[in-house]
Design an enzyme around this catalytic site. Structure first.
Site, PDB file in Angstrom:
ATOM      1  N   ASP A   1     -12.997  -7.179 -52.725  1.00 57.33           N
ATOM      2  CA  ASP A   1     -13.431  -6.785 -51.387  1.00 57.33           C
ATOM      3  C   ASP A   1     -12.960  -7.936 -50.514  1.00 57.33           C
ATOM      4  O   ASP A   1     -13.533  -9.031 -50.567  1.00 57.33           O
ATOM      5  CB  ASP A   1     -14.951  -6.642 -51.315  1.00 57.33           C
ATOM      6  CG  ASP A   1     -15.381  -6.161 -49.939  1.00 57.33           C
ATOM      7  OD1 ASP A   1     -14.907  -6.738 -48.934  1.00 57.33           O
ATOM      8  OD2 ASP A   1     -16.174  -5.209 -49.855  1.00 57.33           O
ATOM      9  N   HIS A   2     -11.903  -7.722 -49.755  1.00 55.95           N
ATOM     10  CA  HIS A   2     -11.277  -8.890 -49.121  1.00 55.95           C
ATOM     11  C   HIS A   2     -12.175  -9.548 -48.082  1.00 55.95           C
ATOM     12  O   HIS A   2     -11.937 -10.684 -47.694  1.00 55.95           O
ATOM     13  CB  HIS A   2      -9.885  -8.556 -48.561  1.00 55.95           C
ATOM     14  CG  HIS A   2      -9.898  -7.848 -47.251  1.00 55.95           C
ATOM     15  ND1 HIS A   2     -10.193  -6.523 -47.119  1.00 55.95           N
ATOM     16  CD2 HIS A   2      -9.656  -8.295 -45.996  1.00 55.95           C
ATOM     17  CE1 HIS A   2     -10.121  -6.173 -45.837  1.00 55.95           C
ATOM     18  NE2 HIS A   2      -9.791  -7.228 -45.134  1.00 55.95           N
TER      19      HIS A   2
ATOM     20  N   ASP B   1       7.683   2.392 -65.194  1.00 57.91           N
ATOM     21  CA  ASP B   1       7.134   3.720 -64.951  1.00 57.91           C
ATOM     22  C   ASP B   1       5.699   3.711 -65.473  1.00 57.91           C
ATOM     23  O   ASP B   1       5.476   3.601 -66.686  1.00 57.91           O
ATOM     24  CB  ASP B   1       7.990   4.753 -65.704  1.00 57.91           C
ATOM     25  CG  ASP B   1       7.405   6.156 -65.613  1.00 57.91           C
ATOM     26  OD1 ASP B   1       6.267   6.315 -65.103  1.00 57.91           O
ATOM     27  OD2 ASP B   1       8.089   7.094 -66.062  1.00 57.91           O
TER      28      ASP B   1
ATOM     29  N   LYS C   1     -10.348  -6.552 -31.490  1.00 57.02           N
ATOM     30  CA  LYS C   1     -10.379  -6.831 -32.920  1.00 57.02           C
ATOM     31  C   LYS C   1     -11.401  -7.922 -33.136  1.00 57.02           C
ATOM     32  O   LYS C   1     -11.187  -9.070 -32.723  1.00 57.02           O
ATOM     33  CB  LYS C   1      -8.994  -7.306 -33.372  1.00 57.02           C
ATOM     34  CG  LYS C   1      -8.939  -7.828 -34.797  1.00 57.02           C
ATOM     35  CD  LYS C   1      -9.025  -6.722 -35.813  1.00 57.02           C
ATOM     36  CE  LYS C   1      -9.032  -7.269 -37.231  1.00 57.02           C
ATOM     37  NZ  LYS C   1      -9.276  -6.210 -38.217  1.00 57.02           N
TER      38      LYS C   1
ATOM     39  N   GLY D   1       2.836  -2.937 -58.294  1.00 60.62           N
ATOM     40  CA  GLY D   1       2.954  -2.592 -56.880  1.00 60.62           C
ATOM     41  C   GLY D   1       3.598  -3.742 -56.120  1.00 60.62           C
ATOM     42  O   GLY D   1       3.301  -3.987 -54.954  1.00 60.62           O
ATOM     43  N   ALA D   2       4.516  -4.451 -56.806  1.00 63.05           N
ATOM     44  CA  ALA D   2       5.078  -5.677 -56.248  1.00 63.05           C
ATOM     45  C   ALA D   2       6.051  -5.449 -55.098  1.00 63.05           C
ATOM     46  O   ALA D   2       6.441  -6.399 -54.418  1.00 63.05           O
ATOM     47  CB  ALA D   2       5.776  -6.469 -57.354  1.00 63.05           C
ATOM     48  N   THR D   3       6.441  -4.194 -54.868  1.00 58.57           N
ATOM     49  CA  THR D   3       7.311  -3.944 -53.717  1.00 58.57           C
ATOM     50  C   THR D   3       6.497  -3.389 -52.551  1.00 58.57           C
ATOM     51  O   THR D   3       7.042  -3.036 -51.515  1.00 58.57           O
ATOM     52  CB  THR D   3       8.426  -2.934 -54.077  1.00 58.57           C
ATOM     53  OG1 THR D   3       7.812  -1.753 -54.609  1.00 58.57           O
ATOM     54  CG2 THR D   3       9.379  -3.520 -55.114  1.00 58.57           C
TER      55      THR D   3
ATOM     56  N   ASP E   1       3.235  -3.075 -49.676  1.00 55.44           N
ATOM     57  CA  ASP E   1       2.808  -3.768 -48.490  1.00 55.44           C
ATOM     58  C   ASP E   1       1.858  -4.925 -48.766  1.00 55.44           C
ATOM     59  O   ASP E   1       1.989  -6.019 -48.219  1.00 55.44           O
ATOM     60  CB  ASP E   1       2.078  -2.719 -47.653  1.00 55.44           C
ATOM     61  CG  ASP E   1       2.264  -2.979 -46.207  1.00 55.44           C
ATOM     62  OD1 ASP E   1       3.404  -3.295 -45.825  1.00 55.44           O
ATOM     63  OD2 ASP E   1       1.261  -2.896 -45.479  1.00 55.44           O
TER      64      ASP E   1
ATOM     65  N   GLU F   1     -11.804  -2.653 -34.545  1.00 52.96           N
ATOM     66  CA  GLU F   1     -10.363  -2.846 -34.639  1.00 52.96           C
ATOM     67  C   GLU F   1      -9.685  -2.248 -33.421  1.00 52.96           C
ATOM     68  O   GLU F   1     -10.191  -1.308 -32.817  1.00 52.96           O
ATOM     69  CB  GLU F   1      -9.803  -2.154 -35.885  1.00 52.96           C
ATOM     70  CG  GLU F   1     -10.312  -2.727 -37.179  1.00 52.96           C
ATOM     71  CD  GLU F   1      -9.577  -2.116 -38.364  1.00 52.96           C
ATOM     72  OE1 GLU F   1      -8.457  -2.560 -38.658  1.00 52.96           O
ATOM     73  OE2 GLU F   1     -10.124  -1.190 -38.980  1.00 52.96           O
TER      74      GLU F   1
ATOM     75  N   HIS G   1     -17.008  -3.276 -47.217  1.00 50.64           N
ATOM     76  CA  HIS G   1     -17.133  -4.484 -46.389  1.00 50.64           C
ATOM     77  C   HIS G   1     -18.469  -4.590 -45.644  1.00 50.64           C
ATOM     78  O   HIS G   1     -19.112  -5.631 -45.646  1.00 50.64           O
ATOM     79  CB  HIS G   1     -16.000  -4.557 -45.367  1.00 50.64           C
ATOM     80  CG  HIS G   1     -14.634  -4.276 -45.935  1.00 50.64           C
ATOM     81  ND1 HIS G   1     -14.227  -4.759 -47.148  1.00 50.64           N
ATOM     82  CD2 HIS G   1     -13.580  -3.555 -45.444  1.00 50.64           C
ATOM     83  CE1 HIS G   1     -12.972  -4.358 -47.387  1.00 50.64           C
ATOM     84  NE2 HIS G   1     -12.566  -3.623 -46.367  1.00 50.64           N
TER      85      HIS G   1
HETATM   86  C1  BG6 Z   1      -9.295  -2.516 -45.060  1.00 51.56           C
HETATM   87  C2  BG6 Z   1      -9.270  -1.121 -44.537  1.00 51.56           C
HETATM   88  O1  BG6 Z   1     -10.092  -2.592 -46.208  1.00 51.56           O
HETATM   89  O2  BG6 Z   1      -9.823  -3.381 -44.067  1.00 51.56           O
HETATM   90  C3  BG6 Z   1      -8.462  -1.039 -43.264  1.00 51.56           C
HETATM   91  O3  BG6 Z   1      -8.690  -0.259 -45.498  1.00 51.56           O
HETATM   92  C4  BG6 Z   1      -8.969  -2.050 -42.257  1.00 51.56           C
HETATM   93  O4  BG6 Z   1      -8.520   0.265 -42.705  1.00 51.56           O
HETATM   94  C5  BG6 Z   1      -9.072  -3.424 -42.880  1.00 51.56           C
HETATM   95  O5  BG6 Z   1      -8.049  -2.077 -41.185  1.00 51.56           O
HETATM   96  C6  BG6 Z   1      -9.734  -4.404 -41.936  1.00 51.56           C
HETATM   97  O6  BG6 Z   1      -9.638  -5.686 -42.479  1.00 51.56           O
HETATM   98  P1  BG6 Z   1      -9.629  -6.973 -41.559  1.00 51.56           P
HETATM   99  O7  BG6 Z   1      -9.537  -8.112 -42.508  1.00 51.56           O
HETATM  100  O8  BG6 Z   1      -8.478  -6.860 -40.639  1.00 51.56           O
HETATM  101  O9  BG6 Z   1     -10.927  -6.925 -40.808  1.00 51.56           O
END
Ligand code: BG6
Length: 489
Positions: free
Chosen positions: A177-178, A85, A345, A12-14, A16, A216, A240
């Protein structure tokens, strides 16, 4: 120290994510000297691109994200591209050959990281091919990094897990989980366990409730197709929000090892009070944004967004009361709230302490404020403790004072920093801040009961205006328990 040499293959290197987060994060690691010379990246995606074109796109995304390009030529020289592919074995076989050459060229010791940063419907297929076409036969380590969504519900998550487990062991799987890459999310555990003044109070004798808000401003943007199948419950709560609950509620681990921390988190998930059927109404509130004004801009309703059904019943907002039925937390509500198109936000956690047993300092109009500990996750990063102290002057009146600590220097929200830490952890073999399968499974089973009920109950949407803090029902959820959402700054 772990062997950091590795070949990172980004599927998925191209896309977002690669451009906005992964390339800039790798660059930051490179800048700080945290990557050795022994690293290489193979970008994998469907469209045909030359290495040069790919390197140029890596450069562009670094400059776009960070506004700088020192030593960028050296950095991008480590990047290669392979058109691919995902359903075709021949593709994997040539990828394997290519990977072996690169491995040899950079002396990467056969270490491989496979990063799946693409549409989730291919996660299973890719994992199966990586194994059957021999890409996972390596002399070094092999690790799979997998982005969300990890399934759509418990059933599909199990299926996906089964597929990836044929090629990778649980220890080799890094589920992203970022939020676990965010500085202040990682700080929760330090604030709790490194301070003598908090941990003794961290229970139902002294805490009255905990409020976690992640709001957000953005709407669904171009992600309608995905979001329509997801909604805020699956998109934000299952992962999250529940991760933050677990970090706030877990018992002190016996040591700071990956297994000990994760198993304490799992115990929190196991103690979640299941909410199902009609009960859902008492515990959870959903919302969908209508049109409105945010920061002086007129924005449209969710139902008018691209790729969204005109009668969509997808929720863009969730508020809920989560109960943890264990000795420490019995009776303490954890309120969570998240949504799109809200006033600001912001992600923050408010820990509200119980009122003191007797108030000697009634003021004329106002009661004393309870003590609050606020953990600011983003965009500000820091902690604030709200206390009461004497108002200067003759009277013995109390007023609120705030002790604040701000992490300076780290400002912008949604920056690559989180990913930078997570990538580094993965290269280092540290899976602590990735989600274990058990956490994923318990969390899905909690969330599934709610979505099941919502599916059969009509929702009257839209029910909140863009630019507000969600539907009234979200306020009523706390009011009926005698609380309110703290509008803290
Ligand atoms: C993502 C969701 O996991 O987290 C998005 O898919 C959301 O919908 C985003 O906007 C929010 O992340 P952050 O780091 O901006 O709070």
């Amino acid at each position: 120290e772990q062997n950091m040499n590795s070949l990172i293959m980004i599927f998925g290197a191209t896309g977002d994510l690669a451009k906005r987060k992964l390339f800039p994060s790798l660059y930051r690691l490179f800048e700080r000297g945290r990557l050795t010379n022994k690293f290489a990246v193979i970008g994998v995606a469907r469209r045909p691109l030359s290495n040069d074109e790919f390197q140029q796109s890596v450069k562009d995304s670094v400059v776009a994200a960070l506004g700088r390009d020192k030593n960028i030529e050296e950095f991008i020289s480590h990047f290669y591209y392979q058109s691919h592919d995902v359903t075709d074995s021949n593709s994997y076989i040539s990828l394997k050959k290519f990977a072996e050459q690169i491995d040899y060229h950079y002396s990467l010791d056969g270490n491989r990281i496979f990063y799946l940063a693409m549409a989730p419907e291919f996660f299973g297929t890719i994992a199966l091919h990586l194994k059957s076409d021999g890409l996972t036969d390596v002399s070094g380590y092999k690790r799979l990094v997998i982005e969300k969504p990890f399934g759509h519900d418990l059933e599909s998550a199990k299926e996906l897990n089964k597929q990836i487990r044929t090629a990778f062991s649980e220890e080799e799987i890094y589920r992203i989980d970022h939020y676990l890459g965010k500085e202040m999310v990682r700080n929760i555990e330090v604030i709790r366990f490194a301070n003598a003044i908090f941990e003794p109070l961290w229970n139902n004798r002294y805490i009255s409730n905990i409020q976690i808000t992640s709001s957000e401003i953005l709407g669904v943007e171009e992600r309608g197709r995905y979001y329509e199948t997801s909604g805020a419950l699956r998109d934000m709560v299952q992962n999250h929000m529940m991760q933050m609950v677990a970090l706030l509620a877990m018992e002190p681990p016996i040591k700071l090892s990956t297994n000990e921390i994760r198993s304490e988190k799992v115990r929190v998930f196991r103690s979640l009070r299941a909410v199902e059927g009609e009960e859902v109404k008492d515990y959870f509130v959903r919302g969908q944004y209508g049109e409105g004004t945010i920061e002086d801009e007129q924005v449209q309703a969710y139902r008018n967004e691209p790729m969204v059904d005109k009668q969509s019943t997808t929720e863009t907002f969730v508020a809920g009361k989560v109960m943890i039925d264990n000795f420490r937390w019995a009776g303490v509500p954890f309120y969570i709230r998240t949504g799109k198109r809200m006033t600001e936000k912001s992600t923050k956690i408010v820990i509200q302490f119980k009122d003191i047993p007797m108030n000697l300092y009634y003021q004329t109009e106002k009661m004393l404020n309870p003590n609050l500990l606020v953990i600011h996750i983003q965009p500000e990063e820091g902690i604030t403790l709200h206390l009461n102290a004497k108002k200067a002057g003759g009277h013995l009146d109390a007023q609120e004072v705030k002790l604040s600590f701000a992490n300076t220097g780290v400002h912008a929200m949604n920056t690559p920093e989180g990913y930078e830490k997570l990538l580094f952890d993965c290269m280092n073999g540290d899976a602590t801040n990735f989600t274990h399968w058990d956490e994923v499974a318990y969390s899905w089973s909690f969330v599934d009961k709610i979505s099941k009920f919502w599916q059969k109950e009509q929702a009257s949407f839209p029910n909140y205006q863009s630019g507000t803090m969600g539907p009234n029902a979200a306020d009523e959820l706390l009011e009926k328990d005698g609380f309110f959402w703290w509008p803290v700054t």
